[in-house]
Design a protein around this motif. Sequence first.
Motif, PDB file in Angstrom:
ATOM      1  N   MET A   1      27.673 -34.814  22.378  1.00  0.00           N
ATOM      2  CA  MET A   1      27.841 -35.839  21.352  1.00  0.00           C
ATOM      3  C   MET A   1      29.069 -35.498  20.516  1.00  0.00           C
ATOM      4  O   MET A   1      29.217 -34.374  20.042  1.00  0.00           O
ATOM      5  N   ALA A   2      29.949 -36.479  20.320  1.00  0.00           N
ATOM      6  CA  ALA A   2      31.149 -36.267  19.511  1.00  0.00           C
ATOM      7  C   ALA A   2      30.803 -36.450  18.041  1.00  0.00           C
ATOM      8  O   ALA A   2      30.026 -37.340  17.672  1.00  0.00           O
ATOM      9  N   HIS A   3      31.374 -35.612  17.202  1.00  0.00           N
ATOM     10  CA  HIS A   3      31.132 -35.683  15.762  1.00  0.00           C
ATOM     11  C   HIS A   3      32.454 -35.917  15.048  1.00  0.00           C
ATOM     12  O   HIS A   3      33.484 -35.362  15.429  1.00  0.00           O
ATOM     13  N   GLU A   4      32.408 -36.726  14.017  1.00  0.00           N
ATOM     14  CA  GLU A   4      33.578 -36.870  13.170  1.00  0.00           C
ATOM     15  C   GLU A   4      33.833 -35.556  12.435  1.00  0.00           C
ATOM     16  O   GLU A   4      32.887 -34.894  12.015  1.00  0.00           O
ATOM     17  N   PRO A   5      35.095 -35.147  12.289  1.00  0.00           N
ATOM     18  CA  PRO A   5      35.374 -33.909  11.551  1.00  0.00           C
ATOM     19  C   PRO A   5      34.855 -33.986  10.116  1.00  0.00           C
ATOM     20  O   PRO A   5      34.805 -35.073   9.514  1.00  0.00           O
ATOM     21  N   ILE A   6      34.446 -32.833   9.597  1.00  0.00           N
ATOM     22  CA  ILE A   6      34.051 -32.742   8.188  1.00  0.00           C
ATOM     23  C   ILE A   6      35.296 -32.432   7.376  1.00  0.00           C
ATOM     24  O   ILE A   6      35.955 -31.404   7.574  1.00  0.00           O
ATOM     25  N   GLY A   7      35.648 -33.340   6.475  1.00  0.00           N
ATOM     26  CA  GLY A   7      36.798 -33.138   5.600  1.00  0.00           C
ATOM     27  C   GLY A   7      36.403 -32.338   4.373  1.00  0.00           C
ATOM     28  O   GLY A   7      35.426 -32.678   3.698  1.00  0.00           O
ATOM     29  N   ILE A   8      37.160 -31.288   4.082  1.00  0.00           N
ATOM     30  CA  ILE A   8      36.806 -30.371   2.992  1.00  0.00           C
ATOM     31  C   ILE A   8      37.932 -30.331   1.969  1.00  0.00           C
ATOM     32  O   ILE A   8      39.058 -29.914   2.283  1.00  0.00           O
ATOM     33  N   ILE A   9      37.647 -30.756   0.760  1.00  0.00           N
ATOM     34  CA  ILE A   9      38.578 -30.601  -0.360  1.00  0.00           C
ATOM     35  C   ILE A   9      38.490 -29.157  -0.832  1.00  0.00           C
ATOM     36  O   ILE A   9      37.421 -28.688  -1.222  1.00  0.00           O
ATOM     37  N   MET A  10      39.618 -28.451  -0.803  1.00  0.00           N
ATOM     38  CA  MET A  10      39.621 -27.028  -1.168  1.00  0.00           C
ATOM     39  C   MET A  10      40.465 -26.848  -2.417  1.00  0.00           C
ATOM     40  O   MET A  10      41.708 -26.806  -2.357  1.00  0.00           O
ATOM     41  N   ASN A  11      39.790 -26.761  -3.571  1.00  0.00           N
ATOM     42  CA  ASN A  11      40.458 -26.701  -4.872  1.00  0.00           C
ATOM     43  C   ASN A  11      40.549 -25.250  -5.333  1.00  0.00           C
ATOM     44  O   ASN A  11      39.536 -24.604  -5.574  1.00  0.00           O
ATOM     45  N   GLY A  12      41.782 -24.746  -5.429  1.00  0.00           N
ATOM     46  CA  GLY A  12      41.979 -23.372  -5.872  1.00  0.00           C
ATOM     47  C   GLY A  12      42.447 -22.454  -4.761  1.00  0.00           C
ATOM     48  O   GLY A  12      42.301 -21.235  -4.853  1.00  0.00           O
ATOM     49  N   VAL A  13      43.064 -23.012  -3.716  1.00  0.00           N
ATOM     50  CA  VAL A  13      43.479 -22.191  -2.572  1.00  0.00           C
ATOM     51  C   VAL A  13      44.755 -21.396  -2.837  1.00  0.00           C
ATOM     52  O   VAL A  13      45.132 -20.556  -2.021  1.00  0.00           O
TER      53      VAL A  13
ATOM     54  N   ALA B   1      38.451 -21.921  15.945  1.00  0.00           N
ATOM     55  CA  ALA B   1      37.386 -21.707  16.936  1.00  0.00           C
ATOM     56  C   ALA B   1      36.846 -23.007  17.508  1.00  0.00           C
ATOM     57  O   ALA B   1      35.959 -22.983  18.375  1.00  0.00           O
ATOM     58  N   GLY B   2      37.347 -24.141  17.035  1.00  0.00           N
ATOM     59  CA  GLY B   2      36.884 -25.421  17.546  1.00  0.00           C
ATOM     60  C   GLY B   2      35.800 -26.069  16.732  1.00  0.00           C
ATOM     61  O   GLY B   2      35.200 -27.070  17.144  1.00  0.00           O
ATOM     62  N   GLY B   3      35.512 -25.510  15.555  1.00  0.00           N
ATOM     63  CA  GLY B   3      34.524 -26.113  14.678  1.00  0.00           C
ATOM     64  C   GLY B   3      33.263 -25.281  14.547  1.00  0.00           C
ATOM     65  O   GLY B   3      33.156 -24.167  15.070  1.00  0.00           O
ATOM     66  N   VAL B   4      32.292 -25.841  13.867  1.00  0.00           N
ATOM     67  CA  VAL B   4      31.021 -25.164  13.611  1.00  0.00           C
ATOM     68  C   VAL B   4      30.027 -25.498  14.717  1.00  0.00           C
ATOM     69  O   VAL B   4      29.791 -26.680  15.007  1.00  0.00           O
ATOM     70  N   PRO B   5      29.408 -24.487  15.357  1.00  0.00           N
ATOM     71  CA  PRO B   5      28.392 -24.782  16.380  1.00  0.00           C
ATOM     72  C   PRO B   5      27.126 -25.352  15.750  1.00  0.00           C
ATOM     73  O   PRO B   5      26.642 -24.851  14.736  1.00  0.00           O
ATOM     74  N   LEU B   6      26.597 -26.412  16.345  1.00  0.00           N
ATOM     75  CA  LEU B   6      25.387 -27.062  15.854  1.00  0.00           C
ATOM     76  C   LEU B   6      24.204 -26.727  16.753  1.00  0.00           C
ATOM     77  O   LEU B   6      24.358 -26.147  17.834  1.00  0.00           O
ATOM     78  N   SER B   7      23.016 -27.108  16.328  1.00  0.00           N
ATOM     79  CA  SER B   7      21.793 -26.728  17.041  1.00  0.00           C
ATOM     80  C   SER B   7      21.684 -27.372  18.411  1.00  0.00           C
ATOM     81  O   SER B   7      20.979 -26.856  19.290  1.00  0.00           O
ATOM     82  N   ASP B   8      22.386 -28.501  18.650  1.00  0.00           N
ATOM     83  CA  ASP B   8      22.316 -29.171  19.950  1.00  0.00           C
ATOM     84  C   ASP B   8      23.355 -28.657  20.937  1.00  0.00           C
ATOM     85  O   ASP B   8      23.523 -29.199  22.030  1.00  0.00           O
ATOM     86  N   GLY B   9      24.086 -27.608  20.540  1.00  0.00           N
ATOM     87  CA  GLY B   9      25.082 -27.028  21.423  1.00  0.00           C
ATOM     88  C   GLY B   9      26.479 -27.586  21.264  1.00  0.00           C
ATOM     89  O   GLY B   9      27.433 -27.080  21.866  1.00  0.00           O
ATOM     90  N   THR B  10      26.630 -28.642  20.478  1.00  0.00           N
ATOM     91  CA  THR B  10      27.951 -29.223  20.229  1.00  0.00           C
ATOM     92  C   THR B  10      28.588 -28.550  19.012  1.00  0.00           C
ATOM     93  O   THR B  10      27.973 -27.703  18.353  1.00  0.00           O
ATOM     94  N   ARG B  11      29.817 -28.943  18.728  1.00  0.00           N
ATOM     95  CA  ARG B  11      30.524 -28.427  17.563  1.00  0.00           C
ATOM     96  C   ARG B  11      31.032 -29.586  16.714  1.00  0.00           C
ATOM     97  O   ARG B  11      31.353 -30.656  17.236  1.00  0.00           O
TER      98      ARG B  11
END
Length: 397
Positions: free
Chosen positions: A1-13, A33-43
């Motif tokens: 399953m394809a997931h939309e990327p999670i956009g992260i506002i990083m304030n103070g970098v 690394a290609g993203g965060v691994p999820l419980s269903d095996g996708t990232r």
Amino acid sequence: MAHEPIGIIMNGVTGRMGYRQHLLRSVLAIREAGGVPLSDGTRVQVEPLLVGRSESKLAEIAKKHDITDWTTDLGAALSDPRWQVYGDFQITSARVAAIRQAIAAGKAIYTEKPTAGTLGEALELADLARAAGVKNGVVHDKLYLPGLRKLARLVESGFFGRILSIRGEFGYWVFEGDWQSAQRPSWNYRSEDGGGIVADMFPHWNYVLENLFGPVEAVYSRAVTHLPNRTDEQGREYPATADDAAYAVFELAGGVIAQVNSSWAVRVNRKELVEFQVDGTHGSAVAGLFGCRAQHRTATPKPVWNPDLAETHDYFTDWAEVPDNDVFDNGFRTQWEQFLRHVAEDGPYSYDLLAGARGVRLAEAGLESSRTGRRIELPALVTGEPGTAGTSGAVHP
């Protein structure tokens, strides 16, 4: 399953912690690394948006690390639906207003600690997030480091028997800034800017103690400023108005006593910059951030006090290293991945803004104890009752 990327506002970098630990070693490492691994095996992939006050610094970091998006306009970033998570790594005095904005914008919140300068503000943020229904997390990085994970393994196995006490030593010499430059920013030594070792470190001690051994129920502490004058980044001498050392006794649930010394005016004579010795009826252990040494009661020597004879026994050889038995990634990255799974698929996560408020409360109580010379009791924090700003309602440990 394809997931939309999670956009992260990083304030103070542009700050040391925000850049090194949160951007470079966490979010960018996850992206690489290609993203965060999820419980269903996708990232699910992540994309950062850098926020700060300096255009030149942001542009330099973005170019160096192939980051497309950066801005000095936090309001514009928060109004953009591409960015689902707001991460705050600013100085403490700037944090509360920004997190309020992010909660109002419906962003998930992930923040450094202390979450606020006062308990009232910290509880306000926890209540605002709860009322808005936004997911929220507070950095508890030390729990994810190898030494404390090994220590947690010993606790969970029952190795200690009944735990009696914890002794913690933290600190190192922070140069005054005159003949050698200081290795910490000058604001750390100005109380008006949110500095002080109590405000900085007691939130850490709170989550370490409550997650490994039990909630802190009372504190007695003495906070001092050993070095009254320091030199700032521009070479100007300034008065140090914040505490640079604190000596505390924490009473935990179940009668466990923890003594923790914290100091930026001490020279290191131990294996790591922080070490905790835990003593129990069946065994003891000494843990730092990476190493952990244990001694079972069957391997405990039988010293006899005799000041007339030189000691010949090497007590260090009586301790055994606790093996890794696992692969330990960077603690900041590991917690980021756990929080992002919480955002992406509602994975378990317990280190929220209320947990952050408990850390702020311990710091506030520690300073009150130092001012008054009294032992301060800490009843369970409660939150959720309308109009109470976090002072009554459902009880949280």
